[in-house]
Write a protein that holds these residues in place. Structure first.
Motif, short mmCIF file in Angstrom:
data_model
loop_
_atom_site.label_atom_id
_atom_site.label_comp_id
_atom_site.label_asym_id
_atom_site.label_seq_id
_atom_site.Cartn_x
_atom_site.Cartn_y
_atom_site.Cartn_z
N THR A 59 69.44 0.33 83.27
CA THR A 59 69.37 1.64 83.90
C THR A 59 68.77 2.67 82.95
O THR A 59 67.91 3.48 83.33
CB THR A 59 70.77 2.11 84.33
N ARG A 63 65.26 4.81 83.49
CA ARG A 63 65.22 6.27 83.42
C ARG A 63 64.21 6.73 82.36
O ARG A 63 63.49 7.71 82.57
CB ARG A 63 66.60 6.83 83.12
N ASP A 68 63.73 7.91 88.91
CA ASP A 68 64.91 8.60 89.42
C ASP A 68 65.91 7.51 89.80
O ASP A 68 65.78 6.88 90.86
CB ASP A 68 64.53 9.45 90.63
N VAL A 89 73.91 9.98 84.78
CA VAL A 89 73.27 9.11 85.76
C VAL A 89 74.27 8.78 86.85
O VAL A 89 75.37 8.30 86.55
CB VAL A 89 72.75 7.81 85.12
#
Length: 256
Positions: A59, A63, A68, A89
């Motif tokens: 993740t 990013r 997004d 997040v």
């Protein structure tokens, strides 16, 4: 030795989330280059959901590429570790079989080291539901480079100790080669990206000890193996620094 069930192994990570976050390997920039190349679009500005996000290793990288990102994670321990690492997040609870996401809402759906825990008869239709037309389903796994002699020898020792097959041993948690897309709705393109990292011996042992086969067989069995493995590794790496080599196996399919 009785093999733990897939469900037991899938949930075993929650008890070792901090160890997982501290020792597991990341992914190289070349992997995300390959994702963009196969998808025919950049990650920057794309709406992405990272499923089975765990502690947020992939993740964070998504990013950093400008995506997004929303994370989806079923486990309590992993989600708590994720929130500590990436407090800004968004993360929601769920899994690939029942995605808590809106129809046609995503440009990318990613599974880093987690697709093999899904029921593909359900997770494939779910992927098609949440992806926009032209959106991409990207699956990848860090797998051990078995053509490196010391890695092959280690996998054989893991196999012998836990009574698992060599295929499962390549990533410790399942196998990308078991992907038998049952619906016939997706056509996957494949890429392989080799990379390596140098880590202290203790980090390497913590890494392999965070694999589901170690966690699900219990602390005593894992500790016995890791103590003996330390001796083997010091013979191969007397300076105490281990060079781990991985092949990232990437599969990507685009929604019609």
């Amino acid at each position: 030795m009785t093999a733990p069930s897939p469900i037991t192994r899938a949930h075993s990570f929650n008890s070792a989330a901090a160890q997982y976050a501290a020792s597991r390997p990341s992914y190289p920039a070349a992997l995300f280059d390959a994702v963009e190349d196969l998808a025919g679009r950049p990650l920057a500005g794309a709406r992405v959901a990272d499923i089975g996000a765990g502690t947020g290793i992939a993740t964070a990288l998504l990013r950093a590429r400008g995506a997004d990102v929303l994370a989806v994670e079923p486990g309590d321990g992993m989600a708590a570790q994720f929130r500590r690492a990436l407090p800004d997040v968004p993360i929601v609870r769920g899994d690939g079989n029942h995605l808590p996401l809106a129809d046609a809402s995503l440009d990318f759906l990613t599974y880093a080291q987690s697709w093999h825990w899904t029921d593909q008869a359900r997770s494939v239709p779910e992927a098609l539901r949440v992806l926009r037309p032209g959106g991409a389903l990207a699956l990848w796994w860090n797998t051990s480079a078995v053509d490196v002699p010391w890695i092959d020898a280690q996998l054989k020792r893991i196999q012998g100790h836990f009574g698992i097959d060599q295929v499962v041993g390549t990533n410790g948690d399942g196998t990308h080669t078991a992907l038998g897309e049952p619906t016939g709705l997706l056509d996957f393109a494949r890429r392989r990206v080799r990379w390596s990292r140098r880590v202290p011996l203790d980090t390497h042992l913590a890494n392999i000890g965070s694999r589901s086969v170690f966690l699900a067989h219990g602390k005593e069995s894992a500790a016995a193996f890791l103590a003996e493995e330390r001796r083997h590794l010091l013979a191969a790496f007397p300076d105490g620094t281990v060079e781990e080599t991985y092949d990232v196996e990437l599969l990507l399919a685009t929604r019609p």
